[in-house]
Scaffold this motif. Structure first.
Motif, PDB file in Angstrom:
ATOM      1  N   ASN A  26       0.809  -1.216   0.000  1.00  0.00           N
ATOM      2  CA  ASN A  26       0.000   0.000   0.000  1.00  0.00           C
ATOM      3  C   ASN A  26       0.845   1.271   0.000  1.00  0.00           C
ATOM      4  O   ASN A  26       0.323   2.376   0.134  1.00  0.00           O
ATOM      5  CB  ASN A  26      -0.948   0.011   1.199  1.00  0.00           C
ATOM      6  N   THR A 198      -5.274   7.112   5.277  1.00  0.00           N
ATOM      7  CA  THR A 198      -4.508   6.436   4.235  1.00  0.00           C
ATOM      8  C   THR A 198      -3.089   6.196   4.726  1.00  0.00           C
ATOM      9  O   THR A 198      -2.494   7.056   5.374  1.00  0.00           O
ATOM     10  CB  THR A 198      -4.486   7.273   2.938  1.00  0.00           C
ATOM     11  N   GLY A 200      -0.432   5.251   2.763  1.00  0.00           N
ATOM     12  CA  GLY A 200       0.545   5.239   1.685  1.00  0.00           C
ATOM     13  C   GLY A 200       1.742   6.140   1.873  1.00  0.00           C
ATOM     14  O   GLY A 200       2.818   5.865   1.336  1.00  0.00           O
ATOM     15  N   ASP A 228      -4.758   2.687   0.916  1.00  0.00           N
ATOM     16  CA  ASP A 228      -3.914   3.693   0.298  1.00  0.00           C
ATOM     17  C   ASP A 228      -4.772   4.500  -0.667  1.00  0.00           C
ATOM     18  O   ASP A 228      -5.238   3.988  -1.675  1.00  0.00           O
ATOM     19  CB  ASP A 228      -2.740   3.062  -0.452  1.00  0.00           C
TER      20      ASP A 228
END
Length: 233
Positions: A26, A198, A200, A228
């Motif tokens: 991710n 998220t 990421g 992500d």
């Protein structure tokens, strides 16, 4: 099954620092260093750019109180009291924070409870709680602190200095009783969910007595499976 779905890529090892770095599916970065300073302790520090610097002025107070409200509320189906009971006798604790330039996590676990720590990390991203009772407790605590503070000559001096230095910028000056009106449970929830939405652009650093072979599958399962959204701040 998660480990199969969310395989990581080993980016390399820094022999000078003794660290190994992985990139999860991710986008999250994981850095690990094995140490022998403590026989049964793993420390976690995680961070992502952003913090309150990307929050509108109107949401600043909800932003800086968001993590306190979450801690007072609990995680997932467990309120704060139920979570405390669940963790009694276990060595697995993690707290979220939202700073001026970063949001992040700090945690500690024993080797036997490392997965429990990572499960809490997963829930902070996917199922943080924000209960109305937590807001009232936070309001009452801050009101008491501010009333006590107002009786301190040193506090008056510091407030005058802060006002002169920052020209009334409420992101840097000290709290006043009127600021309690800006506490907002729903606004705090929105900021928290945005900052922890998220994985990421996050970096997760683990240091301690864990072995690489036992840490990596757990990281792939509980961190690699986080969403992500493609945000890179």
């Amino acid at each position: 099954p998660y480990t199969t779905l969310f395989r990581s890529v080993r980016l390399g090892r820094d022999e000078a620092l003794g660290t190994t770095t992985w990139r999860l599916a991710n986008g999250a970065t994981v850095i690990f260093k094995h140490t022998a300073f403590q026989a049964d302790e793993i420390l976690l520090e995680a961070f992502s750019p952003g913090g309150t610097s990307v929050v509108e002025d109107a949401a600043f107070v909800p932003a800086i109180t968001a993590t306190a409200l979450q801690r007072r509320s609990g995680l997932g189906e467990h309120d704060a009291l139920a979570l405390l009971r669940l963790l009694t006798g276990r060595k697995a604790d993690v707290e979220a924070y939202i700073g001026s330039l970063h949001e992040g996590l700090r945690g500690v676990a024993g080797r036997a409870d490392l997965e429990l720590l990572l499960q809490q990390v997963h829930l902070l991203f996917t199922a943080p709680r924000f209960d109305a009772a937590a807001l009232e407790l936070e309001r009452a605590r801050r009101e008491e602190d501010l009333r006590n503070r107002s009786a301190s000559p040193a506090s008056w001096l510091w407030d005058a200095y802060s006002e002169l230095l920052w020209q009334g910028n409420h992101r840097y000056t000290n709290w006043k009783l009127d600021d309690l009106q800006a506490l907002d449970l729903e606004a705090s929830r929105r900021v928290f969910r945005d900052r922890f939405s998220t994985a990421g652009d996050w970096t997760f650093v683990f240091v301690g007595s864990a072995l690489e072979a036992e840490l990596l599958p757990l990281v792939e399962t509980w961190i690699g499976s986080l969403r992500d959204a493609g945000r890179r701040e």
